[in-house]
Motif scaffolding. Structure first.
Motif, PDB file in Angstrom:
ATOM      1  N   PHE A 114       0.714   4.187  14.464  1.00 19.85           N
ATOM      2  CA  PHE A 114       0.729   3.644  15.858  1.00 19.85           C
ATOM      3  C   PHE A 114       0.270   2.125  15.498  1.00 19.85           C
ATOM      4  CE2 PHE A 114      -1.176   2.180  19.608  1.00 19.85           C
ATOM      5  CZ  PHE A 114      -0.534   2.794  20.729  1.00 19.85           C
ATOM      6  N   ASP A 115       1.133   1.142  15.577  1.00 16.63           N
ATOM      7  CA  ASP A 115       0.796  -0.304  15.047  1.00 16.63           C
ATOM      8  C   ASP A 115       0.547  -1.107  16.261  1.00 16.63           C
ATOM      9  OD1 ASP A 115       0.132  -2.286  13.152  1.00 16.63           O
ATOM     10  OD2 ASP A 115       1.948  -3.118  14.066  1.00 16.63           O
ATOM     11  N   ASN A 116      -0.690  -1.770  16.459  1.00 17.84           N
ATOM     12  CA  ASN A 116      -1.099  -2.463  17.568  1.00 17.84           C
ATOM     13  C   ASN A 116      -1.133  -3.776  17.100  1.00 17.84           C
ATOM     14  OD1 ASN A 116      -1.199  -2.554  20.307  1.00 17.84           O
ATOM     15  ND2 ASN A 116      -3.172  -2.409  20.176  1.00 17.84           N
ATOM     16  N   VAL A 117      -1.103  -3.983  15.973  1.00 20.94           N
ATOM     17  CA  VAL A 117      -1.462  -5.367  15.254  1.00 20.94           C
ATOM     18  C   VAL A 117      -0.338  -6.121  14.540  1.00 20.94           C
ATOM     19  CG1 VAL A 117      -3.072  -6.411  13.623  1.00 20.94           C
ATOM     20  CG2 VAL A 117      -3.689  -4.352  15.013  1.00 20.94           C
ATOM     21  N   GLY A 118       0.348  -5.407  13.650  1.00 21.43           N
ATOM     22  CA  GLY A 118       1.272  -6.300  12.791  1.00 21.43           C
ATOM     23  C   GLY A 118       0.740  -6.755  11.448  1.00 21.43           C
ATOM     24  N   GLY A 119       1.257  -7.809  10.911  1.00 22.05           N
ATOM     25  CA  GLY A 119       0.559  -8.411   9.721  1.00 22.05           C
ATOM     26  C   GLY A 119       0.086  -7.425   8.699  1.00 22.05           C
ATOM     27  N   GLU A 120      -0.969  -7.942   8.244  1.00 18.43           N
ATOM     28  CA  GLU A 120      -1.462  -7.055   6.772  1.00 18.43           C
ATOM     29  C   GLU A 120      -1.748  -5.584   7.099  1.00 18.43           C
ATOM     30  OE1 GLU A 120      -5.366  -6.463   3.975  1.00 18.43           O
ATOM     31  OE2 GLU A 120      -5.571  -7.442   5.829  1.00 18.43           O
ATOM     32  N   GLN A 121      -1.859  -5.099   8.276  1.00 21.86           N
ATOM     33  CA  GLN A 121      -2.056  -3.809   8.565  1.00 21.86           C
ATOM     34  C   GLN A 121      -0.929  -3.065   8.724  1.00 21.86           C
ATOM     35  OE1 GLN A 121      -5.449  -2.818  11.286  1.00 21.86           O
ATOM     36  NE2 GLN A 121      -6.137  -4.823  11.362  1.00 21.86           N
ATOM     37  N   LEU A 122       0.099  -3.622   9.205  1.00 18.11           N
ATOM     38  CA  LEU A 122       1.461  -3.114   9.150  1.00 18.11           C
ATOM     39  C   LEU A 122       1.935  -2.732   7.897  1.00 18.11           C
ATOM     40  CD1 LEU A 122       3.826  -1.755  10.747  1.00 18.11           C
ATOM     41  CD2 LEU A 122       4.733  -3.988  11.174  1.00 18.11           C
ATOM     42  N   SER A 123       1.811  -3.729   6.941  1.00 21.53           N
ATOM     43  CA  SER A 123       2.461  -3.699   5.759  1.00 21.53           C
ATOM     44  C   SER A 123       1.489  -2.683   4.881  1.00 21.53           C
ATOM     45  CB  SER A 123       2.029  -5.377   5.032  1.00 21.53           C
ATOM     46  OG  SER A 123       2.901  -6.260   5.552  1.00 21.53           O
ATOM     47  N   ALA A 124       0.572  -2.701   5.220  1.00 19.69           N
ATOM     48  CA  ALA A 124      -0.246  -1.580   4.226  1.00 19.69           C
ATOM     49  C   ALA A 124       0.308  -0.186   4.971  1.00 19.69           C
ATOM     50  CB  ALA A 124      -1.589  -1.803   4.675  1.00 19.69           C
ATOM     51  N   ALA A 125       0.433  -0.156   6.231  1.00 21.04           N
ATOM     52  CA  ALA A 125       0.775   1.128   6.770  1.00 21.04           C
ATOM     53  C   ALA A 125       2.075   1.604   6.180  1.00 21.04           C
ATOM     54  CB  ALA A 125       0.885   1.236   8.270  1.00 21.04           C
ATOM     55  N   LEU A 126       2.941   0.717   6.094  1.00 22.98           N
ATOM     56  CA  LEU A 126       4.328   0.966   5.517  1.00 22.98           C
ATOM     57  C   LEU A 126       4.274   1.306   4.180  1.00 22.98           C
ATOM     58  CD1 LEU A 126       6.363  -1.969   7.142  1.00 22.98           C
ATOM     59  CD2 LEU A 126       6.395   0.485   7.661  1.00 22.98           C
ATOM     60  N   ALA A 127       3.434   0.763   3.312  1.00 24.25           N
ATOM     61  CA  ALA A 127       3.337   0.974   1.774  1.00 24.25           C
ATOM     62  C   ALA A 127       2.834   2.526   1.648  1.00 24.25           C
ATOM     63  CB  ALA A 127       2.434   0.057   1.260  1.00 24.25           C
ATOM     64  N   VAL A 128       1.720   2.964   2.691  1.00 27.58           N
ATOM     65  CA  VAL A 128       1.200   4.242   2.304  1.00 27.58           C
ATOM     66  C   VAL A 128       2.144   5.186   3.138  1.00 27.58           C
ATOM     67  CG1 VAL A 128      -1.010   5.330   2.965  1.00 27.58           C
ATOM     68  CG2 VAL A 128      -1.210   2.865   2.324  1.00 27.58           C
ATOM     69  N   ALA A 129       3.035   4.810   3.892  1.00 25.58           N
ATOM     70  CA  ALA A 129       3.863   5.800   4.888  1.00 25.58           C
ATOM     71  C   ALA A 129       4.441   7.016   3.713  1.00 25.58           C
ATOM     72  CB  ALA A 129       4.666   5.241   5.585  1.00 25.58           C
ATOM     73  N   ARG A 130       4.494   8.171   4.197  1.00 24.97           N
ATOM     74  CA  ARG A 130       5.234   9.294   3.605  1.00 24.97           C
ATOM     75  C   ARG A 130       6.609   9.383   3.792  1.00 24.97           C
ATOM     76  NH1 ARG A 130       2.423  14.887   4.442  1.00 24.97           N
ATOM     77  NH2 ARG A 130       3.779  15.366   2.768  1.00 24.97           N
ATOM     78  N   ARG A 131       7.173   9.968   2.926  1.00 28.01           N
ATOM     79  CA  ARG A 131       8.877  10.242   3.364  1.00 28.01           C
ATOM     80  C   ARG A 131       8.917  10.728   4.884  1.00 28.01           C
ATOM     81  NH1 ARG A 131      13.728  10.111   1.333  1.00 28.01           N
ATOM     82  NH2 ARG A 131      15.105  11.729   2.233  1.00 28.01           N
ATOM     83  N   GLY A 132       9.786  10.268   5.591  1.00 28.62           N
ATOM     84  CA  GLY A 132      10.005  10.765   6.963  1.00 28.62           C
ATOM     85  C   GLY A 132       9.071  10.192   8.063  1.00 28.62           C
ATOM     86  N   ALA A 133       8.257   9.322   7.483  1.00 33.48           N
ATOM     87  CA  ALA A 133       7.309   9.087   8.584  1.00 33.48           C
ATOM     88  C   ALA A 133       7.876   8.027   9.750  1.00 33.48           C
ATOM     89  CB  ALA A 133       6.122   8.021   7.874  1.00 33.48           C
ATOM     90  N   ARG A 134       7.026   8.172  10.835  1.00 35.80           N
ATOM     91  CA  ARG A 134       7.462   7.622  12.078  1.00 35.80           C
ATOM     92  C   ARG A 134       6.517   6.352  12.371  1.00 35.80           C
ATOM     93  NH1 ARG A 134       6.500  12.636  11.314  1.00 35.80           N
ATOM     94  NH2 ARG A 134       5.388  12.799  13.072  1.00 35.80           N
ATOM     95  N   ILE A 135       7.063   5.300  12.497  1.00 34.42           N
ATOM     96  CA  ILE A 135       6.227   4.054  12.812  1.00 34.42           C
ATOM     97  C   ILE A 135       6.416   3.705  14.145  1.00 34.42           C
ATOM     98  CG2 ILE A 135       5.468   1.836  11.788  1.00 34.42           C
ATOM     99  CD1 ILE A 135       5.396   4.022   9.812  1.00 34.42           C
ATOM    100  N   ALA A 136       5.534   3.531  15.017  1.00 34.49           N
ATOM    101  CA  ALA A 136       5.698   2.881  16.432  1.00 34.49           C
ATOM    102  C   ALA A 136       5.013   1.589  16.524  1.00 34.49           C
ATOM    103  CB  ALA A 136       5.022   3.873  17.547  1.00 34.49           C
ATOM    104  N   LEU A 137       5.958   0.651  16.713  1.00 35.79           N
ATOM    105  CA  LEU A 137       5.289  -0.862  17.052  1.00 35.79           C
ATOM    106  C   LEU A 137       4.986  -1.166  18.412  1.00 35.79           C
ATOM    107  CD1 LEU A 137       7.854  -2.981  14.735  1.00 35.79           C
ATOM    108  CD2 LEU A 137       5.888  -1.546  13.974  1.00 35.79           C
ATOM    109  N   ILE A 138       3.681  -1.240  18.852  1.00 37.34           N
ATOM    110  CA  ILE A 138       3.232  -1.135  19.889  1.00 37.34           C
ATOM    111  C   ILE A 138       2.926  -2.570  20.595  1.00 37.34           C
ATOM    112  CG2 ILE A 138       1.593  -0.224  21.834  1.00 37.34           C
ATOM    113  CD1 ILE A 138       3.945   1.714  20.796  1.00 37.34           C
TER     114      ILE A 138
END
Length: 339
Positions: A225-249
């Protein structure tokens, strides 16, 4: 105007557009005569109004948002709760005494067409202030965006804000096994873990966000659940598992400096190979979900499975400082001004 109403009211106006950090000097509380509603209009005495980060973005000369921005020497606007005190016309659909929500906040009294005010059923939520929560955004991102499922490891950025404090709770209700939040200080991190049901917290500025996330979620993230973008979104995408769901809020990374853009480098090939879904959501596209959210939120508040973390500031004179404090990260949860 009813005889019981005062002759004047106060509203907050933008004195000039901020070029850098917002200060209370960019805002001014001004007194005006209370207007009489014209045919088809209602007069509402505001009791609570919401303070949100997006207000900083709306102060720009041009914004990337599909709403009207603020202009110098004009009043601010935002979500508010109030009581109808006068109605002009029997076809307005509202009567004095009705509790309503609307977007004519940042003033003690509001007048407008009856259609701009939505009647609130006092029985829907146990605390009327909860009608000004950002819970719908939180619920939408968790349920329809990240599609949190039982057993998921979930990451919520800006977890100590008005949206994040509720998003983590909704993730837990959806069966998440581990909920991780990001915040800006050790103090807020303790509140997330000790009071708001988070299992772990990562801290912006306390080293690599990706390294912190990998340590907090060694098996990876199933939902974000991303409410920030930037470094935090980049980090979350790097750590996401296969099949992860990313919500940009939200895009707080840009909003806090007055914009609504947060540009990051994305490895599209990696997202494809890992089958990761990235979905942007706007509440205006999901209004059909409002009844379901209201029912779940109200029930959770009544039975204690949900709380509404918020700070109340008293008096419209304190509103400019409340907005600056919010942007500086001084509060946990939503920020409301009592009028």
């Amino acid at each position: 105007m009813p005889s019981s109403s005062p002759a004047t009211y106060r509203e907050v106006r933008l004195t000039r557009r901020p070029e850098g950090e917002l200060t209370p000097d960019h805002l001014q509380v001004v007194t005006f005569p209370i207007p009489d509603p014209t045919p088809g209009q209602v007069l509402v005495r505001n009791t609570l109004m919401s303070v949100t980060a997006v207000m900083r973005t709306l102060m720009r000369d041009e914004t990337d948002l599909p709403v009207t921005g603020y202009a110098p020497d004009r009043p601010l606007w935002g979500p508010a709760l109030g009581e109808v005190v006068a109605v002009n016309g029997s076809d307005a659909g509202l009567v004095p005494g009705d509790l309503v929500t609307h977007r004519h906040g940042w003033r003690e009294y509001a007048v407008g067409d009856a259609a701009e005010f939505q009647r609130v059923d006092p029985a829907e939520l146990p605390d009327p202030a909860a009608h000004l929560s950002q819970g719908f955004t939180a619920w939408l991102g968790i349920v329809r965006g990240a599609q949190v499922r039982a057993g998921d490891t979930v990451f919520v950025s800006a977890a100590a804000g008005g949206v994040g404090t509720l998003a983590g709770q909704f993730a837990r209700l959806r069966g998440a096994a581990r909920v991780i939040g990001s915040t800006s200080s050790e103090r807020k991190a303790r509140v997330l873990v000790e009071q708001l049901g988070y299992d772990a917290a990562v801290i912006r500025g306390a080293g690599s966000m990706e390294d912190q996330l990998r340590a907090a979620a060694p098996e990876g993230l199933d939902a974000v659940f991303d409410n920030v973008g930037g470094e935090q979104l980049s980090a979350a995408l790097a750590v996401a598992r296969r099949g992860a769901r990313i919500a940009l809020i939200g895009a707080l990374d840009g909003q806090l400096s007055g914009g609504f853009r947060s540009v990051i480098e994305v490895d599209s090939g990696s997202l494809i190979l890992r089958g990761i879904t990235v979905r942007g959501l706007s509440g205006s596209d999901h209004l059909d979900a409002l009844p379901e959210w209201t029912k779940e939120f109200g029930q959770g508040l009544r039975d204690g499975t949900l709380t509404f973390p918020h700070v109340r500031v008293s008096g419209i004179d304190q509103a400019p400082r409340a907005l600056c404090d919010l942007l500086e990260g001084r509060h946990i949860g939503a920020v409301l001004v009592e009028l």
